[in-house]
Write a protein that holds these residues in place. Sequence first.
Motif, PDB file in Angstrom:
ATOM      1  N   VAL A   2      -4.399  54.153  75.159  1.00 46.96           N
ATOM      2  CA  VAL A   2      -4.457  55.582  74.838  1.00 46.96           C
ATOM      3  C   VAL A   2      -5.870  56.024  74.474  1.00 46.96           C
ATOM      4  O   VAL A   2      -6.167  57.224  74.465  1.00 46.96           O
ATOM      5  N   GLU A   3      -6.739  55.065  74.166  1.00 49.08           N
ATOM      6  CA  GLU A   3      -8.127  55.385  73.848  1.00 49.08           C
ATOM      7  C   GLU A   3      -9.037  55.202  75.062  1.00 49.08           C
ATOM      8  O   GLU A   3     -10.032  55.916  75.208  1.00 49.08           O
ATOM      9  N   TRP A   4      -8.702  54.251  75.916  1.00 45.91           N
ATOM     10  CA  TRP A   4      -9.542  53.969  77.076  1.00 45.91           C
ATOM     11  C   TRP A   4      -9.307  54.939  78.223  1.00 45.91           C
ATOM     12  O   TRP A   4     -10.206  55.201  79.008  1.00 45.91           O
ATOM     13  N   TRP A   5      -8.071  55.442  78.345  1.00 48.14           N
ATOM     14  CA  TRP A   5      -7.734  56.333  79.443  1.00 48.14           C
ATOM     15  C   TRP A   5      -7.096  57.617  78.925  1.00 48.14           C
ATOM     16  O   TRP A   5      -6.610  57.669  77.794  1.00 48.14           O
TER      17      TRP A   5
ATOM     18  N   ILE B  77      -2.530  33.375  79.610  1.00 47.39           N
ATOM     19  CA  ILE B  77      -3.195  34.323  80.512  1.00 47.39           C
ATOM     20  C   ILE B  77      -2.698  35.747  80.257  1.00 47.39           C
ATOM     21  O   ILE B  77      -3.462  36.712  80.290  1.00 47.39           O
ATOM     22  N   GLY B  78      -1.415  35.871  79.969  1.00 47.42           N
ATOM     23  CA  GLY B  78      -0.828  37.188  79.757  1.00 47.42           C
ATOM     24  C   GLY B  78      -1.321  37.907  78.519  1.00 47.42           C
ATOM     25  O   GLY B  78      -1.118  39.122  78.384  1.00 47.42           O
ATOM     26  N   VAL B  79      -1.985  37.182  77.619  1.00 54.00           N
ATOM     27  CA  VAL B  79      -2.502  37.803  76.396  1.00 54.00           C
ATOM     28  C   VAL B  79      -3.489  38.921  76.717  1.00 54.00           C
ATOM     29  O   VAL B  79      -3.661  39.857  75.929  1.00 54.00           O
ATOM     30  N   VAL B  80      -4.132  38.847  77.877  1.00 51.35           N
ATOM     31  CA  VAL B  80      -5.103  39.877  78.249  1.00 51.35           C
ATOM     32  C   VAL B  80      -4.456  41.261  78.301  1.00 51.35           C
ATOM     33  O   VAL B  80      -5.141  42.287  78.140  1.00 51.35           O
ATOM     34  N   ASN B  81      -3.147  41.301  78.494  1.00 50.91           N
ATOM     35  CA  ASN B  81      -2.452  42.589  78.571  1.00 50.91           C
ATOM     36  C   ASN B  81      -2.250  43.230  77.198  1.00 50.91           C
ATOM     37  O   ASN B  81      -2.043  44.450  77.113  1.00 50.91           O
ATOM     38  N   ILE B  82      -2.312  42.452  76.135  1.00 51.09           N
ATOM     39  CA  ILE B  82      -2.045  42.984  74.794  1.00 51.09           C
ATOM     40  C   ILE B  82      -3.073  44.034  74.373  1.00 51.09           C
ATOM     41  O   ILE B  82      -2.695  45.137  73.957  1.00 51.09           O
ATOM     42  N   PRO B  83      -4.383  43.755  74.451  1.00 54.89           N
ATOM     43  CA  PRO B  83      -5.339  44.815  74.099  1.00 54.89           C
ATOM     44  C   PRO B  83      -5.284  46.003  75.051  1.00 54.89           C
ATOM     45  O   PRO B  83      -5.600  47.132  74.649  1.00 54.89           O
ATOM     46  N   ILE B  84      -4.879  45.772  76.295  1.00 53.33           N
ATOM     47  CA  ILE B  84      -4.742  46.893  77.230  1.00 53.33           C
ATOM     48  C   ILE B  84      -3.652  47.843  76.742  1.00 53.33           C
ATOM     49  O   ILE B  84      -3.821  49.069  76.749  1.00 53.33           O
ATOM     50  N   ILE B  85      -2.518  47.272  76.304  1.00 55.36           N
ATOM     51  CA  ILE B  85      -1.444  48.108  75.761  1.00 55.36           C
ATOM     52  C   ILE B  85      -1.918  48.826  74.503  1.00 55.36           C
ATOM     53  O   ILE B  85      -1.716  50.034  74.343  1.00 55.36           O
ATOM     54  N   LYS B  86      -2.551  48.081  73.630  1.00 56.07           N
ATOM     55  CA  LYS B  86      -2.959  48.618  72.332  1.00 56.07           C
ATOM     56  C   LYS B  86      -3.951  49.769  72.468  1.00 56.07           C
ATOM     57  O   LYS B  86      -3.815  50.807  71.797  1.00 56.07           O
TER      58      LYS B  86
ATOM     59  N   PRO C 236      -1.701  59.003  70.508  1.00 54.82           N
ATOM     60  CA  PRO C 236      -2.476  57.914  69.894  1.00 54.82           C
ATOM     61  C   PRO C 236      -1.768  57.356  68.674  1.00 54.82           C
ATOM     62  O   PRO C 236      -0.714  57.850  68.261  1.00 54.82           O
ATOM     63  N   ALA C 237      -2.358  56.331  68.075  1.00 54.11           N
ATOM     64  CA  ALA C 237      -1.757  55.674  66.916  1.00 54.11           C
ATOM     65  C   ALA C 237      -1.648  56.639  65.745  1.00 54.11           C
ATOM     66  O   ALA C 237      -2.503  57.501  65.544  1.00 54.11           O
ATOM     67  N   THR C 238      -0.572  56.479  64.986  1.00 56.05           N
ATOM     68  CA  THR C 238      -0.363  57.348  63.824  1.00 56.05           C
ATOM     69  C   THR C 238      -0.482  56.602  62.502  1.00 56.05           C
ATOM     70  O   THR C 238      -0.846  57.192  61.493  1.00 56.05           O
ATOM     71  N   ILE C 239      -0.184  55.302  62.482  1.00 57.25           N
ATOM     72  CA  ILE C 239      -0.205  54.577  61.209  1.00 57.25           C
ATOM     73  C   ILE C 239      -1.173  53.407  61.208  1.00 57.25           C
ATOM     74  O   ILE C 239      -1.386  52.792  60.184  1.00 57.25           O
ATOM     75  N   SER C 240      -1.763  53.069  62.343  1.00 49.39           N
ATOM     76  CA  SER C 240      -2.653  51.917  62.386  1.00 49.39           C
ATOM     77  C   SER C 240      -4.125  52.304  62.447  1.00 49.39           C
ATOM     78  O   SER C 240      -4.986  51.457  62.347  1.00 49.39           O
ATOM     79  N   LYS C 241      -4.401  53.576  62.629  1.00 48.18           N
ATOM     80  CA  LYS C 241      -5.797  53.978  62.715  1.00 48.18           C
ATOM     81  C   LYS C 241      -6.404  54.122  61.324  1.00 48.18           C
ATOM     82  O   LYS C 241      -5.703  54.235  60.323  1.00 48.18           O
ATOM     83  N   LEU C 242      -7.720  54.133  61.261  1.00 48.11           N
ATOM     84  CA  LEU C 242      -8.409  54.269  59.989  1.00 48.11           C
ATOM     85  C   LEU C 242      -8.212  55.675  59.439  1.00 48.11           C
ATOM     86  O   LEU C 242      -8.076  56.642  60.169  1.00 48.11           O
ATOM     87  N   GLY C 243      -8.225  55.767  58.124  1.00 49.35           N
ATOM     88  CA  GLY C 243      -8.055  57.069  57.501  1.00 49.35           C
ATOM     89  C   GLY C 243      -6.596  57.370  57.218  1.00 49.35           C
ATOM     90  O   GLY C 243      -5.716  56.522  57.323  1.00 49.35           O
ATOM     91  N   LYS C 244      -6.332  58.609  56.870  1.00 47.15           N
ATOM     92  CA  LYS C 244      -4.986  59.027  56.502  1.00 47.15           C
ATOM     93  C   LYS C 244      -4.081  59.073  57.721  1.00 47.15           C
ATOM     94  O   LYS C 244      -4.454  59.615  58.758  1.00 47.15           O
ATOM     95  N   PRO C 245      -2.868  58.507  57.633  1.00 40.90           N
ATOM     96  CA  PRO C 245      -1.933  58.578  58.760  1.00 40.90           C
ATOM     97  C   PRO C 245      -1.600  60.024  59.101  1.00 40.90           C
ATOM     98  O   PRO C 245      -1.557  60.895  58.225  1.00 40.90           O
ATOM     99  N   SER C 246      -1.365  60.279  60.385  1.00 42.93           N
ATOM    100  CA  SER C 246      -1.054  61.636  60.822  1.00 42.93           C
ATOM    101  C   SER C 246       0.421  61.968  60.663  1.00 42.93           C
ATOM    102  O   SER C 246       0.849  63.053  61.038  1.00 42.93           O
ATOM    103  N   MET C 247       1.196  61.069  60.089  1.00 47.73           N
ATOM    104  CA  MET C 247       2.621  61.289  59.859  1.00 47.73           C
ATOM    105  C   MET C 247       2.857  61.640  58.397  1.00 47.73           C
ATOM    106  O   MET C 247       2.203  61.102  57.502  1.00 47.73           O
TER     107      MET C 247
END
Length: 206
Positions: A138-141, A126-135, A147-158
Motif C-alpha cells: 500500500v506504500e509502494w504502489w 523462498i516464499g518469505v520474499v512475498n511477506i514484505p510485498i504484502i506488508k 494503509p495501516a491503521t494501528i502499526s504505523k508510527l504516531g497515533k492510530p487513525s482508528m
Amino acid sequence: GLYLAPADYQQLDGFRIIYVHVPSASLSLFVYVNMAIAAAVGLVWRIKLAHAVAAACAPIGASFTFLALATGSIWAKPMWGTWWVWDARLTSELVLLFLYFGYMALRAAIDDENRADRASALLAIIGVVNIPIIKYSVEWWNTLHQPATISKLGKPSMDFDMLVWLLVMLAGFICFFAAVLLTRVRAEVLVRSRGQKWLKQAVQET
C-alpha cells in the motif's frame, strides 16, 4: 468487537467485519514467517521437530489467509462495488495462499519424509520474499486498499473504542493459533514417530 464496538460514522455496522478481517490477515503473515523460520531451522540444523512445526503451521496459515481474502471480498462489494480487484495488496495476499497450498502439495507429493522436509523448507524460505510485498504494497504502489491503521508510527487513525476491541480480537486469534498449533504439532510428531518403539510402548501402556 463484532457486537460491542461502536458503529463507524461512514460505514455504519458494515465496518465490523474488520474485527475478523484484520486479525486473520495479520495472522496469515505471522504464521507464514513462523513456518519459514521453523523450516529454516530444520533445514540448517536438521531438527525434525522444526519440520513438524512448519508442517503444522501450513494448514493453519492457509485458513487464516483464505478467511482474510473472503472477509475482504465481502467488505469490498458494498464499499468498492466489486468482489475483487487485482490490487497489489489483494494479489500478493492471494499469492500467499498459493504458497501455503504449494507447500502442502509439495510435502504430499514426496513420499520420502526427509526429502519432503528439505524441498518444502526451501519453498517456504523462498516464499518469505512475498511477506514484505504484502506488508508494504500500500506504500509502494497506488492501491485501493487502505494503509495501516494501528502499526504505523504516531497515533492510530482508528478511534480508541474501536481499537481496543480490535486488539482484543487480535489477541484471541493469536491464542487460537497457539492452541491449534500445539495440537497439530503433537499429531505431526506422532505421525512421524509411527513404528518407533517408544510410541508402541506408550500405546500398550494406555
